[in-house]
Design an enzyme around this catalytic site. Structure first.
Site, PDB file in Angstrom:
ATOM      1  N   MET A   1       0.857  -1.193   0.000  1.00 10.28           N
ATOM      2  CA  MET A   1       0.000   0.000   0.000  1.00 10.28           C
ATOM      3  C   MET A   1       0.887   1.235   0.000  1.00 10.28           C
ATOM      4  O   MET A   1       1.460   1.606   1.034  1.00 10.28           O
ATOM      5  CB  MET A   1      -0.944  -0.006   1.205  1.00 10.28           C
ATOM      6  CG  MET A   1      -2.037  -1.069   1.080  1.00 10.28           C
ATOM      7  SD  MET A   1      -3.134  -1.127   2.508  1.00 10.28           S
ATOM      8  CE  MET A   1      -4.033   0.383   2.336  1.00 10.28           C
ATOM      9  N   GLU A   2       0.973   1.859  -1.143  1.00  6.17           N
ATOM     10  CA  GLU A   2       1.833   3.022  -1.320  1.00  6.17           C
ATOM     11  C   GLU A   2       1.402   4.159  -0.390  1.00  6.17           C
ATOM     12  O   GLU A   2       0.211   4.465  -0.288  1.00  6.17           O
ATOM     13  CB  GLU A   2       1.746   3.479  -2.785  1.00  6.17           C
ATOM     14  CG  GLU A   2       2.884   4.357  -3.214  1.00  6.17           C
ATOM     15  CD  GLU A   2       2.407   5.702  -3.683  1.00  6.17           C
ATOM     16  OE1 GLU A   2       1.235   5.824  -4.063  1.00  6.17           O
ATOM     17  OE2 GLU A   2       3.216   6.641  -3.644  1.00  6.17           O
TER      18      GLU A   2
ATOM     19  N   GLN B   1       8.353  -4.717  -5.103  1.00  6.94           N
ATOM     20  CA  GLN B   1       7.414  -4.604  -6.220  1.00  6.94           C
ATOM     21  C   GLN B   1       7.891  -3.519  -7.188  1.00  6.94           C
ATOM     22  O   GLN B   1       8.293  -2.438  -6.768  1.00  6.94           O
ATOM     23  CB  GLN B   1       6.010  -4.251  -5.715  1.00  6.94           C
ATOM     24  CG  GLN B   1       4.983  -4.231  -6.849  1.00  6.94           C
ATOM     25  CD  GLN B   1       3.588  -3.825  -6.399  1.00  6.94           C
ATOM     26  OE1 GLN B   1       3.373  -2.678  -6.012  1.00  6.94           O
ATOM     27  NE2 GLN B   1       2.652  -4.756  -6.439  1.00  6.94           N
TER      28      GLN B   1
ATOM     29  N   CYS C   1      -2.306  -0.802 -10.245  1.00  4.17           N
ATOM     30  CA  CYS C   1      -2.420   0.539  -9.661  1.00  4.17           C
ATOM     31  C   CYS C   1      -3.343   1.425 -10.503  1.00  4.17           C
ATOM     32  O   CYS C   1      -3.132   1.586 -11.708  1.00  4.17           O
ATOM     33  CB  CYS C   1      -1.039   1.175  -9.549  1.00  4.17           C
ATOM     34  SG  CYS C   1      -1.129   2.780  -8.756  1.00  4.17           S
TER      35      CYS C   1
ATOM     36  N   ASN D   1      -7.377 -11.516  -3.313  1.00  6.89           N
ATOM     37  CA  ASN D   1      -7.242 -10.227  -2.626  1.00  6.89           C
ATOM     38  C   ASN D   1      -8.470  -9.361  -2.900  1.00  6.89           C
ATOM     39  O   ASN D   1      -9.020  -9.376  -3.988  1.00  6.89           O
ATOM     40  CB  ASN D   1      -5.957  -9.525  -3.125  1.00  6.89           C
ATOM     41  CG  ASN D   1      -5.845  -8.078  -2.694  1.00  6.89           C
ATOM     42  OD1 ASN D   1      -5.774  -7.187  -3.533  1.00  6.89           O
ATOM     43  ND2 ASN D   1      -5.846  -7.819  -1.400  1.00  6.89           N
ATOM     44  N   GLY D   2      -8.833  -8.600  -1.861  1.00  8.06           N
ATOM     45  CA  GLY D   2      -9.886  -7.599  -2.004  1.00  8.06           C
ATOM     46  C   GLY D   2     -11.037  -7.800  -1.049  1.00  8.06           C
ATOM     47  O   GLY D   2     -11.669  -8.850  -1.035  1.00  8.06           O
ATOM     48  N   GLU D   3     -11.246  -6.776  -0.189  1.00  7.17           N
ATOM     49  CA  GLU D   3     -12.461  -6.699   0.633  1.00  7.17           C
ATOM     50  C   GLU D   3     -12.536  -7.789   1.703  1.00  7.17           C
ATOM     51  O   GLU D   3     -13.614  -8.259   2.037  1.00  7.17           O
ATOM     52  CB  GLU D   3     -13.675  -6.757  -0.303  1.00  7.17           C
ATOM     53  CG  GLU D   3     -14.809  -5.808   0.034  1.00  7.17           C
ATOM     54  CD  GLU D   3     -14.385  -4.339   0.096  1.00  7.17           C
ATOM     55  OE1 GLU D   3     -14.868  -3.652   1.002  1.00  7.17           O
ATOM     56  OE2 GLU D   3     -13.582  -3.884  -0.742  1.00  7.17           O
TER      57      GLU D   3
ATOM     58  N   GLY E   1      -5.038  -6.058   2.824  1.00  8.54           N
ATOM     59  CA  GLY E   1      -4.470  -4.716   2.871  1.00  8.54           C
ATOM     60  C   GLY E   1      -5.171  -3.862   3.906  1.00  8.54           C
ATOM     61  O   GLY E   1      -4.804  -3.861   5.092  1.00  8.54           O
ATOM     62  N   ARG E   2      -6.235  -3.156   3.464  1.00  7.73           N
ATOM     63  CA  ARG E   2      -6.906  -2.222   4.368  1.00  7.73           C
ATOM     64  C   ARG E   2      -7.432  -2.929   5.611  1.00  7.73           C
ATOM     65  O   ARG E   2      -7.442  -2.356   6.706  1.00  7.73           O
ATOM     66  CB  ARG E   2      -8.041  -1.518   3.615  1.00  7.73           C
ATOM     67  CG  ARG E   2      -7.536  -0.603   2.499  1.00  7.73           C
ATOM     68  CD  ARG E   2      -8.652  -0.250   1.553  1.00  7.73           C
ATOM     69  NE  ARG E   2      -9.252  -1.462   1.008  1.00  7.73           N
ATOM     70  CZ  ARG E   2     -10.468  -1.538   0.488  1.00  7.73           C
ATOM     71  NH1 ARG E   2     -11.219  -0.457   0.427  1.00  7.73           N
ATOM     72  NH2 ARG E   2     -10.930  -2.677   0.022  1.00  7.73           N
TER      73      ARG E   2
HETATM   74  C1  LIG Z   1      -3.632   3.571  -0.236  1.00  7.85           C
HETATM   75  C2  LIG Z   1      -3.408   2.346  -1.081  1.00  7.85           C
HETATM   76  C3  LIG Z   1      -2.176   2.139  -1.687  1.00  7.85           C
HETATM   77  C4  LIG Z   1      -1.952   1.012  -2.491  1.00  7.85           C
HETATM   78  N1  LIG Z   1      -0.709   0.819  -3.048  1.00  7.85           N
HETATM   79  C5  LIG Z   1      -0.479  -0.307  -3.791  1.00  7.85           C
HETATM   80  C6  LIG Z   1       0.820  -0.586  -4.329  1.00  7.85           C
HETATM   81  O1  LIG Z   1       1.791   0.167  -4.141  1.00  7.85           O
HETATM   82  N2  LIG Z   1       0.963  -1.715  -5.066  1.00  7.85           N
HETATM   83  C7  LIG Z   1      -0.079  -2.584  -5.300  1.00  7.85           C
HETATM   84  O2  LIG Z   1       0.106  -3.601  -5.980  1.00  7.85           O
HETATM   85  N3  LIG Z   1      -1.287  -2.359  -4.778  1.00  7.85           N
HETATM   86  C8  LIG Z   1      -1.513  -1.261  -4.035  1.00  7.85           C
HETATM   87  N4  LIG Z   1      -2.745  -1.064  -3.474  1.00  7.85           N
HETATM   88  C9  LIG Z   1      -3.787  -2.098  -3.606  1.00  7.85           C
HETATM   89  C10 LIG Z   1      -3.738  -3.071  -2.422  1.00  7.85           C
HETATM   90  O3  LIG Z   1      -2.519  -3.809  -2.428  1.00  7.85           O
HETATM   91  C11 LIG Z   1      -4.913  -4.082  -2.480  1.00  7.85           C
HETATM   92  O4  LIG Z   1      -4.857  -4.768  -3.707  1.00  7.85           O
HETATM   93  C12 LIG Z   1      -6.264  -3.396  -2.349  1.00  7.85           C
HETATM   94  O5  LIG Z   1      -6.270  -2.440  -1.297  1.00  7.85           O
HETATM   95  C13 LIG Z   1      -7.394  -4.411  -2.114  1.00  7.85           C
HETATM   96  O6  LIG Z   1      -7.137  -5.184  -0.978  1.00  7.85           O
HETATM   97  P1  LIG Z   1      -7.851  -4.866   0.449  1.00  7.85           P
HETATM   98  O7  LIG Z   1      -9.347  -4.837   0.181  1.00  7.85           O
HETATM   99  O8  LIG Z   1      -7.417  -5.991   1.337  1.00  7.85           O
HETATM  100  O9  LIG Z   1      -7.352  -3.521   0.883  1.00  7.85           O
HETATM  101  C14 LIG Z   1      -2.997   0.058  -2.682  1.00  7.85           C
HETATM  102  C15 LIG Z   1      -4.229   0.269  -2.059  1.00  7.85           C
HETATM  103  C16 LIG Z   1      -4.459   1.397  -1.268  1.00  7.85           C
HETATM  104  C17 LIG Z   1      -5.814   1.568  -0.606  1.00  7.85           C
END
Ligand SMILES: Cc1cc2nc3c(=O)[nH]c(=O)nc-3n(C[C@H](O)[C@H](O)[C@H](O)COP(=O)(O)O)c2cc1C
Length: 312
Positions: free
Chosen positions: A8-9, A68, A98, A199-201, A223-224
């Site tokens: 997560m950037e 990455q 992204c 991945n996701g949600e 992630g989140r």
């Molecule tokens: C603030 C933010 C920054 C992110 N940065 C990246 C990143 O640098 N590289 C990447 O592959 N995905 C990035 N993502 C996507 C997450 O890795 C992930 O795929 C996405 O949030 C869905 O997963 P989650 O529902 O568990 O958060 C980012 C997501 C968010 C919200």
């Protein structure tokens, strides 16, 4: 079952990776993306985004961190992938998901999901460059505006020699809005030989179970959800209940210690507010905490409020 911490950037930097992997339950972390345009990047760029390179590319609690890369040129991605592994990254992950406008304008990230051949060429070039014993992995969304190329893209990545595929189960246009289409991951799994990570949600144990059922995957990336509940990885594994607010308050204070005395002290006020934003989803107490620190700009003032909130 493996659980990966999502890249997560601007949010999950080495300090956050350190903290979350101390809490535990993660098998792997992925760095924020290293943006590759048309040059071989200096070593300092890799060390900045992945200081764990100084520690055998592991977090202090021993969880491996993979670098990455994001970009559009196969040859420059291959060059920089070599640097990443020479410096010690245990493989390379390629970002094809992204959605950021600035990144997509220069044809990196999710925009590449419209160009199946280019995805193939990137993965192929990086695979050729990275020694065979180290994985080259990819992270995709289901598409750019629609899902019509989801299967073709996954097959192309597989045929180009990728070792593993993470699928964030939404298109670029769907952004981060629920739902995530986990059933599409199953369709992708059916046509590739690749290990696929869903991945996701995923915000809690039930989501994880439903995601595994719908996607047919045993392995997850979060992630989140991990920011909203720092022990989510252990919770998903059935090892722990969601972390209690008291423990979380202590974690916030500990994190403040890392942040302030780490190399990013000046970002601390924004980072802690950002994190509170995620915590609000799981902990109503974070709402009050957030409104109490919202206007504060100085780290010590914020830490005082955190201490008070921990004793409430
Ligand atoms: C603030 C933010 C920054 C992110 N940065 C990246 C990143 O640098 N590289 C990447 O592959 N995905 C990035 N993502 C996507 C997450 O890795 C992930 O795929 C996405 O949030 C869905 O997963 P989650 O529902 O568990 O958060 C980012 C997501 C968010 C919200």
């Amino acid at each position: 079952m493996r659980v990966y911490l999502a890249p997560m950037e601007g949010v999950v930097d080495h300090l956050m990776r350190d903290m979350l992997t101390r809490v535990g339950g993660f098998d792997l972390c992925v760095t924020e993306f290293v943006r590759v345009v048309d040059q071989k990047l200096p070593h300092k760029t890799f060390y900045r985004l992945c200081p764990e390179l100084h520690n055998d590319c592991k977090t202090p609690s021993g969880v491996p961190v993979k670098i990455q890369l994001l970009g559009q040129h196969p040859e420059w991605l291959a060059e920089n992938a070599m640097t990443a592994v020479e410096l010690g990254s245990p493989g390379v992950d390629l970002n094809f998901g992204c959605p950021a406008k600035t990144v997509n304008k220069s044809k990196g990230g999710a925009v590449l999901l419209q160009h199946t051949q280019q995805l193939h060429d990137i993965v192929y070039a990086v695979r050729q460059a990275v020694p065979a014993h180290l994985p080259v992995t990819a992270k995709i969304r289901l598409g750019y505006e629609d899902k019509s190329l989801a299967i073709d893209n996954a097959v192309a990545i597989d045929e180009a020699g990728a070792s593993e595929l993470v699928v964030h189960a939404r298109t670029k246009t769907e952004g981060y809005r629920p739902p995530a289409y986990w059933d599409w991951i199953k369709k992708i799994k059916a046509v590739t030989r690749l290990p696929v990570i869903a991945n996701g949600e995923i915000w809690n144990h039930d989501d994880a179970v439903r995601c595994m059922q719908a996607s047919g995957c045993d392995d997850l990336m979060i992630g989140r959800g991990a920011l909203a509940m720092p022990n989510l990885a252990r919770h998903i594994r059935g090892e722990e209940a969601p972390m209690a607010w008291e423990d979380l308050s202590q974690l916030l204070i500990d994190y403040s210690g890392y942040e302030i005395f780490g190399d990013k002290g000046r970002y601390y006020p924004n980072r802690i507010k950002q994190w509170c934003g995620y915590l609000k989803r799981q902990y109503p107490q974070a709402e009050t905490l957030f409104s109490n620190i919202r206007r504060l700009q100085k780290a010590d003032e914020i830490v005082n409020v955190l201490r008070q909130s921990a004793h409430l």
